[in-house]
Design a protein around this motif. Structure first.
Motif, PDB file in Angstrom:
ATOM      1  N   ILE A   1       9.730  -9.096  -5.421  1.00  0.00           N
ATOM      2  CA  ILE A   1       9.608 -10.566  -5.485  1.00  0.00           C
ATOM      3  C   ILE A   1      10.099 -11.180  -4.170  1.00  0.00           C
ATOM      4  O   ILE A   1       9.546 -12.150  -3.670  1.00  0.00           O
ATOM      5  CB  ILE A   1      10.426 -11.159  -6.669  1.00  0.00           C
ATOM      6  CG1 ILE A   1       9.838 -10.705  -8.006  1.00  0.00           C
ATOM      7  CG2 ILE A   1      10.446 -12.689  -6.603  1.00  0.00           C
ATOM      8  CD1 ILE A   1      10.552 -11.253  -9.236  1.00  0.00           C
ATOM      9  N   GLU A   2      11.127 -10.555  -3.594  1.00  0.00           N
ATOM     10  CA  GLU A   2      11.657 -11.080  -2.327  1.00  0.00           C
ATOM     11  C   GLU A   2      10.740 -10.769  -1.147  1.00  0.00           C
ATOM     12  O   GLU A   2      11.036 -11.136  -0.013  1.00  0.00           O
ATOM     13  CB  GLU A   2      13.063 -10.498  -2.078  1.00  0.00           C
ATOM     14  CG  GLU A   2      14.104 -11.028  -3.048  1.00  0.00           C
ATOM     15  CD  GLU A   2      15.468 -10.338  -2.884  1.00  0.00           C
ATOM     16  OE1 GLU A   2      15.648  -9.629  -1.882  1.00  0.00           O
ATOM     17  OE2 GLU A   2      16.319 -10.524  -3.766  1.00  0.00           O
ATOM     18  N   GLY A   3       9.635 -10.051  -1.408  1.00  0.00           N
ATOM     19  CA  GLY A   3       8.660  -9.793  -0.348  1.00  0.00           C
ATOM     20  C   GLY A   3       8.894  -8.495   0.398  1.00  0.00           C
ATOM     21  O   GLY A   3       8.287  -8.245   1.434  1.00  0.00           O
TER      22      GLY A   3
ATOM     23  N   THR B   1       9.540  -4.068   0.496  1.00  0.00           N
ATOM     24  CA  THR B   1       9.001  -2.891  -0.166  1.00  0.00           C
ATOM     25  C   THR B   1       9.809  -2.686  -1.454  1.00  0.00           C
ATOM     26  O   THR B   1      11.010  -2.944  -1.487  1.00  0.00           O
ATOM     27  CB  THR B   1       9.148  -1.634   0.709  1.00  0.00           C
ATOM     28  OG1 THR B   1      10.505  -1.534   1.107  1.00  0.00           O
ATOM     29  CG2 THR B   1       8.272  -1.710   1.933  1.00  0.00           C
TER      30      THR B   1
ATOM     31  N   TRP C   1      17.879 -12.572  -4.600  1.00  0.00           N
ATOM     32  CA  TRP C   1      18.580 -13.237  -3.503  1.00  0.00           C
ATOM     33  C   TRP C   1      20.095 -13.314  -3.760  1.00  0.00           C
ATOM     34  O   TRP C   1      20.754 -14.308  -3.468  1.00  0.00           O
ATOM     35  CB  TRP C   1      17.997 -14.642  -3.260  1.00  0.00           C
ATOM     36  CG  TRP C   1      16.580 -14.578  -2.767  1.00  0.00           C
ATOM     37  CD1 TRP C   1      16.164 -14.178  -1.525  1.00  0.00           C
ATOM     38  CD2 TRP C   1      15.382 -14.887  -3.489  1.00  0.00           C
ATOM     39  NE1 TRP C   1      14.788 -14.215  -1.443  1.00  0.00           N
ATOM     40  CE2 TRP C   1      14.277 -14.649  -2.626  1.00  0.00           C
ATOM     41  CE3 TRP C   1      15.130 -15.348  -4.793  1.00  0.00           C
ATOM     42  CZ2 TRP C   1      12.952 -14.849  -3.020  1.00  0.00           C
ATOM     43  CZ3 TRP C   1      13.808 -15.543  -5.169  1.00  0.00           C
ATOM     44  CH2 TRP C   1      12.742 -15.295  -4.288  1.00  0.00           C
TER      45      TRP C   1
ATOM     46  N   GLY D   1      10.085 -15.426   3.961  1.00  0.00           N
ATOM     47  CA  GLY D   1       9.808 -13.999   3.854  1.00  0.00           C
ATOM     48  C   GLY D   1       9.331 -13.602   2.467  1.00  0.00           C
ATOM     49  O   GLY D   1       8.604 -12.636   2.297  1.00  0.00           O
ATOM     50  N   GLY D   2       9.733 -14.364   1.455  1.00  0.00           N
ATOM     51  CA  GLY D   2       9.364 -14.072   0.076  1.00  0.00           C
ATOM     52  C   GLY D   2       7.867 -14.101  -0.154  1.00  0.00           C
ATOM     53  O   GLY D   2       7.377 -13.584  -1.143  1.00  0.00           O
TER      54      GLY D   2
ATOM     55  N   LEU E   1       5.565 -12.796   1.832  1.00  0.00           N
ATOM     56  CA  LEU E   1       4.840 -11.784   2.610  1.00  0.00           C
ATOM     57  C   LEU E   1       3.769 -11.081   1.770  1.00  0.00           C
ATOM     58  O   LEU E   1       2.616 -10.953   2.190  1.00  0.00           O
ATOM     59  CB  LEU E   1       5.821 -10.762   3.199  1.00  0.00           C
ATOM     60  CG  LEU E   1       5.188  -9.615   3.985  1.00  0.00           C
ATOM     61  CD1 LEU E   1       4.367 -10.123   5.163  1.00  0.00           C
ATOM     62  CD2 LEU E   1       6.261  -8.648   4.489  1.00  0.00           C
ATOM     63  N   ILE E   2       4.139 -10.655   0.558  1.00  0.00           N
ATOM     64  CA  ILE E   2       3.173  -9.918  -0.261  1.00  0.00           C
ATOM     65  C   ILE E   2       1.986 -10.809  -0.626  1.00  0.00           C
ATOM     66  O   ILE E   2       0.836 -10.394  -0.516  1.00  0.00           O
ATOM     67  CB  ILE E   2       3.860  -9.332  -1.515  1.00  0.00           C
ATOM     68  CG1 ILE E   2       4.859  -8.254  -1.078  1.00  0.00           C
ATOM     69  CG2 ILE E   2       2.845  -8.745  -2.490  1.00  0.00           C
ATOM     70  CD1 ILE E   2       5.722  -7.702  -2.178  1.00  0.00           C
TER      71      ILE E   2
ATOM     72  N   THR F   1       5.684  -2.941   4.325  1.00  0.00           N
ATOM     73  CA  THR F   1       5.210  -3.548   3.079  1.00  0.00           C
ATOM     74  C   THR F   1       3.708  -3.280   2.896  1.00  0.00           C
ATOM     75  O   THR F   1       3.247  -2.953   1.807  1.00  0.00           O
ATOM     76  CB  THR F   1       5.487  -5.065   3.083  1.00  0.00           C
ATOM     77  OG1 THR F   1       6.891  -5.247   3.291  1.00  0.00           O
ATOM     78  CG2 THR F   1       5.105  -5.714   1.773  1.00  0.00           C
TER      79      THR F   1
END
Lengths: 636, 166
Positions: A333-335, A337, A353, B19-20, B22-23, B58
């Motif tokens: 969720i934090e983006g 891996t 977070w 940054g959250g 990115l996906i 990622t």
């Protein structure tokens, strides 16, 4: 319109009831992913088109999955003063006949699955009859739903609305008692009381590990922080399990209501639903539900005029099994891996977070509104001593009634397989049932009397997991199954721990050798010692449970491993390197079906004369077996 | 080179600098191009200030992302447990033979990419093949050519998602 009071909610309920039980004839098509895959959309469109052409007044709506997947596409008919009738395996060609029946008041019995005389609104504990007085004669002989072996032993709590409401209609959700529990919580209950009720219910996490939900909420409530998060784990990566998808597609509001109640109890202001990208329809239905809930003031600022603020966002996964693990899920969720991290600190203290975060799975959240509506005591009376309530299982694999079933905890595997599942197709013999996905194990025939709950499954070397039950017959090779799971986990290991990354790879190599005829003495022992290391040394649940399918198949089916290693033989005749194909000249009718499908031209012969298979050319693809009507192709 | 760098810029900008996202950002770019062009990843790193290594890690971690171009139609053969025990691997082989392509690769004419996926959650209809948005249940080797033909013709309007009669 914003719902601010009980009166508003009652008003919405009336509207919903009118659309659930309208004056005109209503036809509902089950349009969850499984229905769509068998042609539900065509049926839906044909119904609309044909009714319009005939100027026949019927209401065509969609609904979710009622669970009887082997009879999809399913169509339900609701008419005034008649029981509700379910038709199975409906295709577009059957639509004109169905409409004829509707206008003439007849029922095509050969398509009928069953009838319902009443409908239970579980969240409020009421029942509503579909007709008053005497039942019309035409429907009397149709079996009632609760008499069908598939439904007889079921009790639907988490899936109570799936297949009953249009998932896009918030009014229909409210009509069946939805959002009344939220109203009760916001007006009548202190957060501690809510947690107390959940604790009393005995509800345990339906994601698989079975941690007591109320206790988890209490820990989250006690964490001191301005910001707290609520997360719904909708990553459902276990192969063979799809109950979360069905709930999200068929009844998204129950998940939202559960989460809002949880947020109130814990004191959270933001929520995330982490849903896997492989479920596009679930994501769509959730987005619509969130939008509607916001419109009606059930999400966002000042919920139901109570002063509570809470909102939910969807975070889409990107295809990684390990992201079902809570710390990996939060990283995702934090983006980042999706790699798991050490616990403690647990998410309830330091999660998203770095803030306290409470994670529960879809099915867990779906139970919450009913527990609040009916009370923790009511819920705790269902199930066994340690495992309360119901569990949704997907019964798939080599079984007649494939589908989703919700049954009270404590039901035996035998009842699930033989009664609810309707036994094994094609007169084959039951061999094992695999539970708990890649973290679970295979349970043999000798343990079929086992009552299903968290503890009993663990004792048998398996786990509850998310509830996938894959039934295997004597044509399933247990070494191949073990290889399959280890291969899966090798692919899905995030690679952080050496034991998991290299251990699963090595185990897969050994299993591959065994299934391809290169197995040697000592391989089983080597697998067992590798398993112990992977289990003990890996950080997260993926690695620490990875050896389970291997260990449980060795425990219960050691003779099958030995046949592969010592005799170079696959008793189930699955492992390609160890089998040969031939044609039985006695049984072969010379129909040329196999000859036309063989991709290598390995089969020759004349019409009406026995065919011959050239083993040198045969690639063992099995295409011939698939088409051979007299079963003349022998795999040995 | 990307044909339309402006499009990528606008996707990146629509997310702001958090940054959250990115996906989600990668997902939108992938939806646009069917893969993640290298230049797009570099651009993301430049615009968001995230290290290029993190963007790459990622992009390569998740199964949904591809760094190589993919075909017009994405074929995902489900290899969940139910599909596995009901013959999914044989269906993969059959499609591979029909299209002359290995699992994980794209046909030379860029029409099809053949992939195997882990459970699409349609286990009751095993074995299952998903092509683009359509899910085909109870697939047999015999049905494969007819299913593929519809996509090869390009007339997806007539596409019925129902399994063919055998």
């Amino acid at each position: 319109m914003r719902i601010q009071s009980l009166k508003n909610l009652e008003g919405m309920k009336k509207k919903g009831l009118r659309s659930l039980y309208p004056d005109e004839t209503k036809v509902m098509v089950g349009m969850a992913t499984c229905g769509l895959a068998t042609g539900a959309k065509e049926v839906f469109e044909a119904l609309k088109k044909e009714a319009e052409k005939r100027k026949q007044k019927i209401l065509v709506t969609k609904t979710g999955c009622i669970g009887f997947c082997s009879r999809e596409p399913l169509v339900d008919v609701v008419q005034k003063e008649r029981p509700r009738i379910t038709y199975g395996e409906v295709d577009a060609k059957k639509v004109p006949g169905l409409l004829d029946d509707l206008s003439e008041g007849k029922v095509s019995k050969e398509w009928v699955v069953g009838k319902m005389t009443e409908d239970e609104c579980l969240a409020e504990g009421s029942k509503r009859r579909y007709f008053e007085g005497e039942e019309p004669e035409e429907t009397r002989e149709i079996p009632s739903y609760d008499e069908l072996s598939f439904y007889k032993k079921q009790k639907k709590i988490a899936t109570r609305n799936c297949g009953f409401i249009d998932p896009e209609s918030i009014e229909e959700y409210i009509a069946r008692g939805g959002y009344f529990s939220l109203h009760k919580v916001l007006t009548d209950m202190e957060p501690e009381q809510v947690i107390g009720d959940i604790k009393k219910s005995g509800l345990r996490g339906r994601g698989g590990a079975g941690f007591p939900t109320g206790l988890k909420w209490e820990i989250s409530r006690k964490s001191r922080s301005g910001t707290k998060y609520i997360v719904c784990n909708a990553d459902e990566g276990d192969p063979g399990a799809y109950m979360d998808r069905s709930i999200l597609e068929g009844d998204p509001h129950t998940v939202l209501e559960g989460m809002i109640i949880g947020a109130y109890a814990i004191g959270a202001s933001e929520g995330y639903i982490y849903c896997r990208t492989e479920y596009p329809l679930a994501i769509e239905e959730l987005s619509i539900a969130i939008k509607k809930a916001r419109e009606y003031g059930l999400l966002g600022k000042n919920i139901m005029g109570s002063g509570m603020d809470f909102d939910i966002k969807i975070s889409e996964g990107a295809g990684a099994f390990v992201c079902g693990e809570e710390t990996a899920l939060m990283a995702s969720i934090e983006g980042k891996t999706g790699e798991p991290r050490m616990r403690p600190p647990f998410p309830s203290e330091s999660g998203l977070w770095g803030k306290p975060t409470n994670i529960n799975n879809v099915e867990t959240w779906a139970n919450v509104p009913v527990i609040i509506g009916r009370g923790g005591d009511w819920y705790s009376k269902i199930g066994t001593k340690e495992s309360k309530g119901t569990k949704v299982f997907s019964i798939v694999g080599k079984i007649n009634n494939t589908g989703l079933v919700e049954v009270p905890m404590g039901i035996t595997l035998k009842e699930l397989v033989e009664d609810v599942g309707g036994g094994i197709p094609n007169n084959r013999e039951f061999k094992a049932v695999q539970t708990g996905g890649p973290s679970g194990g295979c349970i043999p025939k000798s343990l079929l009397q086992l009552p299903v709950d968290y503890e009993e499954l663990a004792k048998a070397g398996s786990i509850m997991g998310s509830g996938g039950l894959i039934v295997m017959d004597d044509e399933t090779c247990m070494v191949d199954v073990a290889k399959y799971f280890i291969g899966f986990l090798e692919d899905e290991s995030c690679g952080k721990c050496l034991s998991c990354r290299e251990g699963t790879e090595r185990m897969r190599e050994i299993l591959e050798d065994i299934t391809e005829g290169r197995g040697k003495e000592g391989d089983i022992e080597l697998l067992e010692s590798l398993a112990a290391v992977v289990k003990d040394v890996s950080l997260c649940g993926l690695g620490s449970t990875a050896p389970n399918p291997v260990l449980s198949t060795i425990q219960y089916f050691r003779d099958e491993y030995e046949a592969h290693i010592k005799e170079k033989r696959c008793p189930a005749r699955v492992c390609r390197a160890l089998v040969q194909y031939r044609i039985d000249p006695e049984a072969c009718t010379g129909c040329r079906a196999c000859l036309t499908v063989c991709p290598e031209g390995a089969i020759t012969g004349e019409r009406k004369k026995a065919h011959v298979l050239d083993r040198k050319k045969c690639i063992k693809c099995g295409a011939c077996v698939e088409v051979c009507k007299p079963d003349a192709i022998i795999v040995e | 080179m990307i044909s339309n760098p402006g499009k990528i810029s606008s996707i990146i900008e629509s997310f702001g600098a958090a940054g959250g996202s990115l996906i989600s950002m990668l997902q939108e770019i992938q939806a646009e191009y069917h893969y993640l062009p290298r230049d797009a990843l570099v651009l993301i790193a430049e615009r968001t200030g995230l290290p290029l290594s993190q963007v790459f890690s990622t992009a390569t971690f998740y199964n949904a992302f591809s760094l190589t171009p993919r075909g017009k139609h994405l074929i995902s053969v489900c290899l969940g447990t139910a599909c596995h025990v009901r013959g999914g691997p044989k269906i993969t082989d059959k499609i591979g033979r029909e299209l002359n392509v290995e699992a994980g690769a794209t046909t030379d004419d860029l029409q099809f990419t053949l992939e195997t996926v882990r459970c699409v959650g349609c286990c009751a209809l095993a074995p299952v093949v998903r092509i683009d948005e359509d899910t085909h249940g109870h697939v047999t080797q015999k049905k494969v050519p007819a299913i593929l033909k519809k996509y090869a013709r390009g007339d997806k309007q007539d596409e019925d998602t129902k399994p063919q009669e055998s």
